[in-house]
Design a protein around this motif. Structure first.
Motif, PDB file in Angstrom:
ATOM      1  N   CYS A 120       0.857  -1.536   0.441  1.00  0.00           N
ATOM      2  CA  CYS A 120      -0.069  -0.099  -0.203  1.00  0.00           C
ATOM      3  C   CYS A 120       0.927   0.784   0.004  1.00  0.00           C
ATOM      4  O   CYS A 120       1.896   1.248   0.560  1.00  0.00           O
ATOM      5  N   ASP A 121       0.557   1.965  -0.453  1.00  0.00           N
ATOM      6  CA  ASP A 121       0.911   3.899  -0.802  1.00  0.00           C
ATOM      7  C   ASP A 121       1.265   3.803   1.039  1.00  0.00           C
ATOM      8  O   ASP A 121       2.709   4.909   1.248  1.00  0.00           O
ATOM      9  N   PRO A 128      -2.331   1.870  -4.354  1.00  0.00           N
ATOM     10  CA  PRO A 128      -3.580   2.599  -3.301  1.00  0.00           C
ATOM     11  C   PRO A 128      -3.992   1.860  -2.372  1.00  0.00           C
ATOM     12  O   PRO A 128      -4.398   2.439  -1.186  1.00  0.00           O
ATOM     13  N   GLN A 129      -4.883   0.712  -2.592  1.00  0.00           N
ATOM     14  CA  GLN A 129      -5.112  -1.034  -1.570  1.00  0.00           C
ATOM     15  C   GLN A 129      -4.314  -1.903  -2.590  1.00  0.00           C
ATOM     16  O   GLN A 129      -4.454  -2.295  -3.849  1.00  0.00           O
ATOM     17  N   SER A 165      -5.735  -0.217   2.850  1.00  0.00           N
ATOM     18  CA  SER A 165      -4.928   1.262   2.453  1.00  0.00           C
ATOM     19  C   SER A 165      -3.887   1.340   3.091  1.00  0.00           C
ATOM     20  O   SER A 165      -2.757   1.830   2.906  1.00  0.00           O
ATOM     21  N   SER A 203       0.167   6.056  -6.734  1.00  0.00           N
ATOM     22  CA  SER A 203      -0.943   6.654  -5.589  1.00  0.00           C
ATOM     23  C   SER A 203      -2.042   7.477  -5.552  1.00  0.00           C
ATOM     24  O   SER A 203      -1.568   8.014  -6.997  1.00  0.00           O
ATOM     25  N   LEU A 204      -2.990   7.564  -4.876  1.00  0.00           N
ATOM     26  CA  LEU A 204      -3.680   8.343  -5.398  1.00  0.00           C
ATOM     27  C   LEU A 204      -3.858   9.935  -4.650  1.00  0.00           C
ATOM     28  O   LEU A 204      -4.863  11.065  -4.888  1.00  0.00           O
ATOM     29  N   SER A 205      -2.622  10.107  -4.618  1.00  0.00           N
ATOM     30  CA  SER A 205      -2.281  11.807  -4.149  1.00  0.00           C
ATOM     31  C   SER A 205      -1.925  12.433  -5.418  1.00  0.00           C
ATOM     32  O   SER A 205      -2.057  13.790  -5.655  1.00  0.00           O
TER      33      SER A 205
END
Length: 199
Positions: free
Chosen positions: A39-40, A66-67, A76, A156-158
């Protein structure tokens, strides 16, 4: 023989927790290679992860997502480590964003065995790389329907580019390199790992 001998889900984000599992798999003769899906939010970086990957004597591949899934739940934080019973054949394609056509690159770079044991291609790619659709088209043009395809975009969702694809001997790649890892093996259709998720 099943594709994987065993797998673990480690909910801790601590790098030493991952180290413990890698050392255990290293000592397991039935394990020929390792697949790591992290996970990130664990915060793994080349500085803390690469020494662990370089210490492994067995091939290692995987990515940061991300997950991950474990027992039907999305996590997560944490990491899935899968001990593979067969040694992988894999190729790392650097600088995906610098190519718009992959047919010739794949044809020359990835010499797939003609054995019936080669049934599945597992693909990890930096989700921020450009030309991913061209890579997918190139995979289909090169290998057609003779293989099953599994895989996913790492990242990453960032929405911040960061290292997210790993493959020993090169370890965790910088996000600027935007690599893809292509791995072939025989995978039992009832088992498998895809999109950073493990059952």
């Amino acid at each position: 023989m099943p594709f994987h001998t065993s797998f673990i889900f480690e909910p801790s984000t601590q790098i030493n927790a991952l180290r413990k599992h890698l050392e255990l798999f290293e000592q397991t003769p039935e394990v020929a290679a390792l697949l790591i899906l992290a996970c990130d939010a664990n915060g793994y970086t080349p500085a803390n992860l690469n020494p662990l990957l370089h210490a492994c004597t067995k091939p290692v591949l995987g990515g940061i997502f991300p997950q991950v899934l474990h027992e039907g739940k999305a996590w997560s934080e944490g990491v899935v480590v899968v001990g593979l019973s067969r040694a992988p054949v894999f190729v790392i394609l650097d600088n995906l964003s610098q190519h718009s056509c992959f047919d010739e690159i794949l044809d020359h770079s990835f010499n797939l065995p003609t054995s019936p044991d080669t049934q599945t291609l597992l693909v990890f790619v930096d989700g921020f790389a450009t030309h991913i659709s061209s890579l997918i088209e190139g995979l289909f043009n090169t290998f057609g329907l003779e293989l099953n395809y599994l895989g996913g975009g790492c990242g990453s969702l960032s929405l911040q580019p960061k290292p997210c694809v790993s493959g020993k001997p090169a370890a965790l790649y910088s996000g600027r390199i935007d690599p893809g890892i292509l791995r072939s093996s025989r995978i039992d259709d009832r088992e498998g790992v895809t999109n950073g998720c493990a059952g």
